[in-house]
Design a protein around this motif. Structure first.
Motif, PDB file in Angstrom:
ATOM      1  N   UNK A  58       1.192  -1.762  -0.100  1.00  0.00           N
ATOM      2  CA  UNK A  58      -0.062  -0.060   0.347  1.00  0.00           C
ATOM      3  C   UNK A  58       0.464   1.445   0.286  1.00  0.00           C
ATOM      4  N   UNK A  59       0.653   2.265  -0.310  1.00  0.00           N
ATOM      5  CA  UNK A  59       1.182   3.258  -1.034  1.00  0.00           C
ATOM      6  C   UNK A  59       1.524   4.054   1.343  1.00  0.00           C
ATOM      7  N   UNK A  60       0.952   2.915   1.948  1.00  0.00           N
ATOM      8  CA  UNK A  60       1.287   3.643   3.303  1.00  0.00           C
ATOM      9  C   UNK A  60       2.583   3.371   3.886  1.00  0.00           C
ATOM     10  N   UNK A  61       3.375   2.302   3.159  1.00  0.00           N
ATOM     11  CA  UNK A  61       4.728   1.926   3.197  1.00  0.00           C
ATOM     12  C   UNK A  61       5.575   2.806   2.374  1.00  0.00           C
ATOM     13  N   UNK A  62       6.314   2.822   3.566  1.00  0.00           N
ATOM     14  CA  UNK A  62       7.134   4.236   3.183  1.00  0.00           C
ATOM     15  C   UNK A  62       8.891   3.798   2.402  1.00  0.00           C
ATOM     16  N   UNK A  63       8.979   1.929   2.731  1.00  0.00           N
ATOM     17  CA  UNK A  63      10.147   1.315   2.141  1.00  0.00           C
ATOM     18  C   UNK A  63      10.074   0.856   0.712  1.00  0.00           C
ATOM     19  N   UNK A  64       9.844   1.482   0.187  1.00  0.00           N
ATOM     20  CA  UNK A  64       9.635   1.049  -1.152  1.00  0.00           C
ATOM     21  C   UNK A  64       9.144   2.695  -2.328  1.00  0.00           C
ATOM     22  N   UNK A  65       9.977   1.878  -4.277  1.00  0.00           N
ATOM     23  CA  UNK A  65       9.703   3.131  -4.363  1.00  0.00           C
ATOM     24  C   UNK A  65       7.635   3.272  -5.047  1.00  0.00           C
ATOM     25  N   UNK A  66       7.550   4.118  -4.510  1.00  0.00           N
ATOM     26  CA  UNK A  66       5.989   3.622  -5.029  1.00  0.00           C
ATOM     27  C   UNK A  66       5.834   4.042  -6.853  1.00  0.00           C
ATOM     28  N   UNK A  67       6.093   3.751  -7.645  1.00  0.00           N
ATOM     29  CA  UNK A  67       6.487   4.478  -8.804  1.00  0.00           C
ATOM     30  C   UNK A  67       5.662   2.693  -8.968  1.00  0.00           C
ATOM     31  N   UNK A  68       4.174   2.750  -9.939  1.00  0.00           N
ATOM     32  CA  UNK A  68       3.560   1.210 -10.765  1.00  0.00           C
ATOM     33  C   UNK A  68       4.370   0.359 -11.764  1.00  0.00           C
ATOM     34  N   UNK A  69       4.539  -0.530 -11.599  1.00  0.00           N
ATOM     35  CA  UNK A  69       4.787  -1.493 -12.178  1.00  0.00           C
ATOM     36  C   UNK A  69       5.207  -1.626 -13.495  1.00  0.00           C
ATOM     37  N   UNK A  70       3.366  -0.932 -13.867  1.00  0.00           N
ATOM     38  CA  UNK A  70       3.116  -0.313 -15.918  1.00  0.00           C
ATOM     39  C   UNK A  70       4.081   0.305 -15.917  1.00  0.00           C
TER      40      UNK A  70
END
Length: 346
Positions: free
Chosen positions: A209-221
């Protein structure tokens, strides 16, 4: 000596000390895990998910992005089967040692410097496969079958195979696809139900989810078309260092530890020829044709030795057989004379 020369000399001295220092640090860390010292054997680490496959594969409850859930293909679990049978602390120590060796192979004398980077330290701390993926990318330039590791674990980094297509290296592309299919097919024969569960999990397309701040929030597509462009550009301009970047960006989820894959870049640059991975990649002895020829020569030599040993054993057996026959004949002769001797004595 100028200040620049002095600094370079100091860097070189540090680099030579770096290998034993890194080995010492790695040994202590591995020992702490084997000894079961908290928190280095905590069950929230990614490698705990690998070890948990010893009890079976249940993809129905697996959620990508949640710690402790095994989400790789059954083929990777089958590959780890000999290790996951060990006690958890022992597995954790051996797995950490494998990652440390991969890190050293990729960075050489600068392994200690590399492990000081937060993303690298995090990767080895949680036991992720980032270093193994980086090593597979380097190995893949000589042995394309190594790409099976990336495809059968993270799946989407397999877009890196566009490198071979863009360069019209169809044989390498075919080897990579055939190796992946062969491993997957063998694994599916072992546990077809697990493969159905894994495919169903992939089709759920669950992401953090977007609440997790430990990853790059850019969709795979959005990322995949960019990655494809990077791979094709790198292939056509002969820039192999673009592949680790592409593999990282193509991950289903780019976590804080994911940039550790970039440690494959030094070996792919001219300046990284001094690393063990870079030296191996550039050595004529590591060419697949050379390795296959040497394996064939070794097999032929072994068969010749075996044939000579069998022939020598056969000759010895024949000689032993002849001696046995002569002995039997002598015994029969003595036995035939025995009644006559008894009769004459009467």
């Amino acid at each position: 000596m100028s200040g620049t020369d002095q600094r370079l000399s100091g860097f070189r001295r540090f680099a030579w000390v770096g290998v034993p220092a890194f080995a010492l640090v790695a040994t202590i860390f591995v020992g702490a895990r084997v000894a079961g010292i908290y928190p280095w054997v905590d069950q929230t680490f990614d490698m705990w998910a690998y070890w948990s496959t010893r009890t079976g594969l249940d993809y129905a409850a697996a959620v990508p992005g949640q710690t402790g859930h095994y989400i790789y293909s059954p083929a990777f679990a089958h590959l780890l089967a000999p290790l996951v049978g060990l006690p958890w602390p022992v597995f954790a120590g051996i797995w950490t040692a494998i990652l440390a060796v991969a890190l050293w192979w990729l960075t050489g004398r600068w392994a200690l410097v590399a492990v000081l980077a937060p993303t690298v330290a995090l990767s080895i701390g949680i036991g992720q496969i980032d270093f193994l993926m980086a090593a597979a990318i380097v190995v893949g330039f000589r042995w394309p079958a190594a790409w099976a590791l990336l495809i059968l674990t993270k799946v989407t980094p397999g877009i890196g195979l566009l490198w071979f297509a863009a360069r019209r290296e169809w044989r390498s592309l075919a080897i990579a696809l055939a190796a992946t299919a062969a491993v997957a097919g063998l694994s599916a024969m072992i546990d077809p139900a697990a493969w159905r569960g894994w495919i169903s999990m992939l089709l759920r397309m669950h992401f953090p989810s977007s609440e997790v701040l430990t990853y790059l929030p850019v969709p795979l597509w959005i990322r995949l078309p960019m990655v494809a462009a990077i791979v094709i550009w790198g292939a056509r301009t002969n820039r192999p260092w673009t592949l680790p970047i592409a593999a990282m960006l193509a991950l289903p989820t780019v976590w804080l530890n994911s940039p550790s894959i970039l440690i494959a870049i030094p070996a792919l640059l001219a300046a990284g020829a001094a690393t063990p991975a870079g030296a191996w990649l550039r050595s004529p002895d590591s060419e697949p044709a050379v390795v296959r020829r040497r394996i064939a020569e070794g097999l032929v030599a072994s068969l010749r030795v075996l044939d000579a040993e069998v022939e020598r054993a056969s000759r010895a057996a024949r000689r032993s057989g002849l001696r046995l026959v002569v002995g039997i004949r002598r015994r029969i002769t003595l036995d035939r004379r025995w009644p006559r001797r008894v009769a004459s004595s009467d």
